[in-house]
Design an enzyme around this catalytic site. Sequence first.
Site, PDB file in Angstrom:
ATOM      1  N   GLY A 495    -125.537 -13.222  71.767  1.00  0.00           N
ATOM      2  CA  GLY A 495    -126.953 -13.001  71.942  1.00  0.00           C
ATOM      3  C   GLY A 495    -127.796 -14.002  71.164  1.00  0.00           C
ATOM      4  N   PHE A 496    -127.204 -14.607  70.113  1.00  0.00           N
ATOM      5  CA  PHE A 496    -127.928 -15.569  69.299  1.00  0.00           C
ATOM      6  C   PHE A 496    -128.027 -16.931  69.967  1.00  0.00           C
ATOM      7  CE2 PHE A 496    -123.464 -15.488  68.203  1.00  0.00           C
ATOM      8  CZ  PHE A 496    -123.102 -16.812  68.424  1.00  0.00           C
ATOM      9  N   GLY A 497    -127.052 -17.271  70.815  1.00  0.00           N
ATOM     10  CA  GLY A 497    -126.994 -18.596  71.399  1.00  0.00           C
ATOM     11  C   GLY A 497    -125.554 -19.042  71.563  1.00  0.00           C
ATOM     12  N   ILE A 498    -125.291 -20.352  71.408  1.00  0.00           N
ATOM     13  CA  ILE A 498    -123.971 -20.916  71.668  1.00  0.00           C
ATOM     14  C   ILE A 498    -123.422 -21.558  70.391  1.00  0.00           C
ATOM     15  CG2 ILE A 498    -122.669 -22.582  73.069  1.00  0.00           C
ATOM     16  CD1 ILE A 498    -124.774 -22.305  75.225  1.00  0.00           C
ATOM     17  N   VAL A 499    -122.093 -21.461  70.198  1.00  0.00           N
ATOM     18  CA  VAL A 499    -121.406 -22.121  69.089  1.00  0.00           C
ATOM     19  C   VAL A 499    -120.594 -23.289  69.644  1.00  0.00           C
ATOM     20  CG1 VAL A 499    -119.760 -21.890  67.204  1.00  0.00           C
ATOM     21  CG2 VAL A 499    -121.283 -19.996  67.758  1.00  0.00           C
ATOM     22  N   LYS A 513    -123.702 -23.409  65.125  1.00  0.00           N
ATOM     23  CA  LYS A 513    -124.345 -22.295  65.813  1.00  0.00           C
ATOM     24  C   LYS A 513    -125.766 -22.709  66.169  1.00  0.00           C
ATOM     25  CE  LYS A 513    -124.238 -17.914  64.239  1.00  0.00           C
ATOM     26  NZ  LYS A 513    -124.689 -16.714  63.477  1.00  0.00           N
ATOM     27  N   ASP A 610    -122.611  -5.872  60.335  1.00  0.00           N
ATOM     28  CA  ASP A 610    -122.144  -6.287  61.665  1.00  0.00           C
ATOM     29  C   ASP A 610    -120.675  -6.700  61.626  1.00  0.00           C
ATOM     30  OD1 ASP A 610    -122.463  -6.567  64.378  1.00  0.00           O
ATOM     31  OD2 ASP A 610    -123.248  -8.604  64.281  1.00  0.00           O
TER      32      ASP A 610
END
Length: 789
Positions: A495-499, A513, A610
């Site tokens: 959900g944060f983006g792509i690594v 990240k 988390d």
Amino acid sequence: MRDDTIMVSTEGTFELGFFTPSSSKNRYLGIWFRKIPVPTVVWVANRCKPINDSSGILTINETGNLELLGQNKSVVWSTNSSKRAREPLVQLLDNGNLIVRDEHDESTENNYLWQSFDYPTDTFLSGMKMGWDLKRGLTWKFSSWKSFDDPCNGDFTYGIEFNEQLNTYPESAMRKGSTKFCRSGPWNGQSFSGSPDMWANQLIDFGFVYNDDEVYYTYSLKNKSVISIIVVNQTANVRQRLIWIETEKIWKPYYSVPKDQCDHYGQCGANGNCITTGNPICQCLKGFKPKSPEGWNTMYWSQGCERNSPLSCHGEETDGFLKFSDLKLPDAQHTWVNKSMNLRECRAKCLSNCSCMAYTNSDIRGEGSGCVVWFGDLFDIRQFSSGGQDIYIRLSASEIAHVEKIDQDHKRSLLLLIILPIVSIIIFLATIIYYLRRLKELKLRGLAGLGYWNTNAIEAENVDSDAPNLQVFSFNKIEKATNNFSNENKLGEGGFGIVYKGLLSRGQKIAVKRLSKTSNQGVEEFENEVTLTARLQHVNLTRVLGYCIQREEKMLIYEYMPKHSLDFYIFDPIRRHQLDWEKRFHIIEGITQGLLYLQEYSNFTIIHRDLKASNVLLDNDMNPKISDFGMAKLFKKDEIEANTDRIVGTYGYVPPEYVKTGTYSMKYDVYSFGVLLLQIISGKRSSRYYGTSENLHLLDYAYQTWEVGKGVEFFDPSLDDSSSPCKLYKCLQVALLCVQESPENRPTMLEVYSMLRDEIKAIGCPKRPAFSMKSEYTSTSQQESCSGA
């Protein structure tokens, strides 16, 4: 061939011989895998006519037919080929097919005088056919054994259902006796409509032949080194695809059918639609209503649904069709197929017949072709989220208008209640967000002056792993290191983006990240993760090496973890075998020490909030490192608990008190650790259901097996004999203590660490865990001593 001899296939894959199943004393002639130590019989000749001693002989008679002789040379079983051979030759082929052919005939299998593949038992091998030979009058159908020690035909069968005289739509189905038990639906050109995902796999190629001579389904294995079979199981009432796992010397299920409630035939009755995510799972199709509202409300759905408005059957002006998408097509027993019609002609054909209730393409490949129509009520429909098939169902013109009006009103309501206000809000928020972003970025840069980051390292590449300060990277350097953020360098996405994987010019590997502009993890979480991890130094925590905040980008640069995350292994049926018990316990200890450091031994007490399998990364030596501190919270040493207005975390790992009241404490991470520990020792996800009736949450299932001393049913079967039963039971008991509903009843991480290292001998007895279907909240803090096994 006598009882004490065998016949071996060309490459030594199969054997033909006499065998005695399970606890029986009877002898049967059969075929089995030669190199697999687990007895796996794939075909039986005299299924229902056993020989009760070792007098059996397989021979060829004067007509070229095989004969199985028993006591007193009586014929127990024989083939019935009408063709005669000058010199009959019997061979066991390396695909498991026993054949009889003329030794002088070197042509293809079409000239076999007889073959066992024409007379299947309970096992579907690669290359076999399931269906009908219309020219020879043969039916290729699979039937279960009656029991483990009786190979005679059971009443559980699997085959292709097709009526040549009525020209019905061929479909695969399982029956229990004469009753339909489960349907995979008709073949639509690329898959059975009830199994839309079957064509997209790396293991199997499927084929379906449908012509005037034959109607059959077959499969072949893409990788010849893989051993896989389909077995019809009478005991469990399932059809299973099994794969042989050589390292474990066991057959592992690849899939089982039925897999859920909606797979059971006619679950929702006539004109009902089964939706696994629905509440209830049975719903009437649009244009229909429950035939018995009282029964429907009590979840008794067998009476199904009836029309809201009757059909008039007077042509186009009074009846029409409503399109339904992503469905498993209805039972094809009362259908008619024309493979040359197009969809427009199919609609006209259906509309001209008052008994016709639905139509669609018989082949969905390309733009679609062929016509299939249904007569009478529609049975055994289920809804898929995607990948299902379109079908056009007949409704009265007034009902279609009513349904369309409801849909239009619904869309209009959405526009009025949601879309229009959002337009003005978006404009307002966009302005606020822009200025907040600029302020946050200025704040981040300002923190450099406090010593958190080294602002003189804008072009830094040679990162000192022991340096306390973080490095500032330019966008150009990160872009170059990741090859312009190429897909080949993509490690994962959330959900944060792509690594992305990156390689600095001096050869150092990094993980980047890159937060997307629509990320749930904003500047606050970005700042949180950077400032926290800059202060933390522990072998079981991932390190943030630096950051980049140029060009309105927010990127974190981590040390690179070459072995991916923990969930990459424990939830995968193949890769989980790389984690034996020694490695798993090493990972458990590492996670424990990482959490213990956060809670007890760092300069700041930190709650991660988390912790989950995907946030545990593994280095080259499979050492675990806890990652992703975006949701973490600082905790004062003298604090007991705190509250939050925003609930964050991952479903399945969040403790109940946090969900109910927003209260969190150090026992939050203890709960998450307990769930993770259960997953590591079982290989099971917390988002699925288990048990004999498949209605138990992971925590319930773990408690149930522990309570009755059957933890072995819970543990991951891929764990070999080198695993320690005592350690496994210890981990199960500790995990159940960690997921107790009341935070007071959970141990501290220091106590967990001591229990796992056997420093505490008398461990508390867990009660039914949190989120159990039968759980009751308790504030009791005293627990009895308990053996746990």
